[in-house]
Design an enzyme around this catalytic site. Structure first.
Site, PDB file in Angstrom:
ATOM      1  N   GLY A  78       0.772  -1.241   0.000  1.00 18.53           N
ATOM      2  CA  GLY A  78       0.000   0.000   0.000  1.00 18.53           C
ATOM      3  C   GLY A  78       0.798   1.283   0.000  1.00 18.53           C
ATOM      4  O   GLY A  78       0.276   2.326   0.388  1.00 18.53           O
ATOM      5  N   LYS A 119       9.476  -0.829 -15.931  1.00 16.85           N
ATOM      6  CA  LYS A 119      10.745  -1.464 -15.589  1.00 16.85           C
ATOM      7  C   LYS A 119      11.590  -1.574 -16.854  1.00 16.85           C
ATOM      8  O   LYS A 119      11.089  -1.934 -17.925  1.00 16.85           O
ATOM      9  CB  LYS A 119      10.505  -2.847 -14.986  1.00 16.85           C
ATOM     10  CG  LYS A 119       9.439  -2.867 -13.886  1.00 16.85           C
ATOM     11  CD  LYS A 119       9.776  -1.943 -12.728  1.00 16.85           C
ATOM     12  CE  LYS A 119       8.627  -1.905 -11.725  1.00 16.85           C
ATOM     13  NZ  LYS A 119       8.884  -1.001 -10.593  1.00 16.85           N
TER      14      LYS A 119
END
Length: 358
Positions: A218, A300
């Site tokens: 989170g 990425k």
């Protein structure tokens, strides 16, 4: 003053060279890029005296992906003693500056110069003020001194509105104690970079809704909740109890790549570790299909050809929106808190205009 000096993340010097060389060619600025791997910096040496200035004036710094900071100037050698006199002598050719930053590169050797720079800045600032070379005026160029060592410094200039907002491009953000992971700083830095601070209350407020894809535990959800948003967190993993206790988070155990919200939301954020092409497609789908107005997604990077891959993906995203007839703002940056990745921000312009009538 024909050298453009740039800071970057260690290991990404080649990407900086490729990127700045491309922009120099576009602006007809002749020269060559050079860098040493792992040095956390790169240079573009211009063959014409005004080349670095033309390059900086023709390119918005905020639109560069891999450089953290830049300045045009020269390297000078310093003696062990009376460094200030040598700096003042070289500054005769420089204009009066509106601010002063002392910087060092982001390496272990560079960090060892931090204490030296803090102490030296006090004396240098006083000397510059007395010499009339420094005033408090943001409209004047910023004087940037990057120390490679106590004996070598790059003396450079950059416009305060066309360079990094922090020294070395490194933000001074504090980790919130109640955030469940350090990744939270990545999203906060993205907001600082992509959204003008005076627009935060308009574009990041408590009446908004958001979706966090790949949310657990989170870190990014915390940033949305901290702005008062209602958040749908999508992840098969567990969310931090502290976030669930806020009453602002709905946790759905689902696949982030197949989830579609029942109603459009204001924000979608995603930090899923996946091939960059798949995350880029997710970004295009959510904005293109009207599932959200703004999005921040991390891509990425591959081990090789990283700049080429980022450029290819950004071009594909841009072409996709052109084909849909949708106007968007597209931003991309390797943030300080990014590692082997870049952060993309997209904003659908038509949708943003419509919401003002709410």
């Amino acid at each position: 003053m024909n050298t453009l000096f740039m800071h970057c993340r260690p290991g990404f010097e080649g990407e900086v060279c490729s990127e700045i060389a491309e922009h120099a060619a576009r602006l007809n600025v002749s020269g060559y890029a050079k860098a040493k791997t792992g040095s956390a910096c790169a240079e573009f040496v211009c063959t014409e005296e005004d080349g670095a200035q033309r390059l900086m004036h023709g390119q918005r710094f905020a639109e560069l992906i891999f450089p953290r900071q830049w300045a045009r100037g020269v390297f000078i050698d310093l003696p062990e003693t009376d460094r200030i006199s040598v700096i003042l002598a070289h500054l005769r050719e420089f204009p009066v500056c509106g601010s002063l930053w002392l910087e060092m590169v982001d390496t272990n050797d560079g960090k060892e110069l931090s204490n030296f720079c803090k102490k030296f800045e006090v004396h240098l600032r006083k000397a510059l003020l007395n010499a009339g070379k420094l005033v408090d005026d943001p409209s004047k160029p910023r004087l940037l001194l990057t120390f490679k060592s106590g004996r070598e410094v790059f003396m450079g200039l950059a416009e305060s509105n066309n360079s990094a907002m922090w020294p070395m491009g490194i933000p001074r953000l504090k980790f919130p104690r109640d955030a469940p992971s350090r990744s939270t700083l990545k999203l906060e830095e993205a907001w600082h970079h992509f959204i003008p601070r005076d627009q935060w209350d308009e574009r990041l407020h408590g009446d908004m809704t958001g979706v966090d894809l790949g949310a657990a535990p989170g870190g990014w959800t915390w940033q949305l909740v901290n702005r008062g948003m209602l958040v749908t967190a999508i992840d098969n993993g567990p969310m931090a109890e502290s976030l669930m206790d806020t009453g602002l988070v709905q946790h759905l155990m689902a696949d982030g790549f197949t989830f579609v919200p029942k109603q459009p939301v204001d924000w979608m954020v995603c930090d899923i570790v996946e091939k960059p092409a798949r995350n880029a497609a997710l970004l295009e789908t959510w904005i293109g299909e009207g599932h959200c107005r703004e999005a921040v997604v991390n891509l990425k990077l591959p081990m090789k050809q990283r700049y080429a891959e980022v450029k290819r993906l950004l071009e594909r995203i841009e072409e996709g929106f052109k084909a849909r007839g949708i106007r968007v703002e597209i931003g991309c940056k390797q943030l300080y808190h990014d590692r082997e990745e870049v952060t993309c921000h997209l904003r659908r312009l038509e949708t943003a205009k419509k919401t003002k009538a709410r």
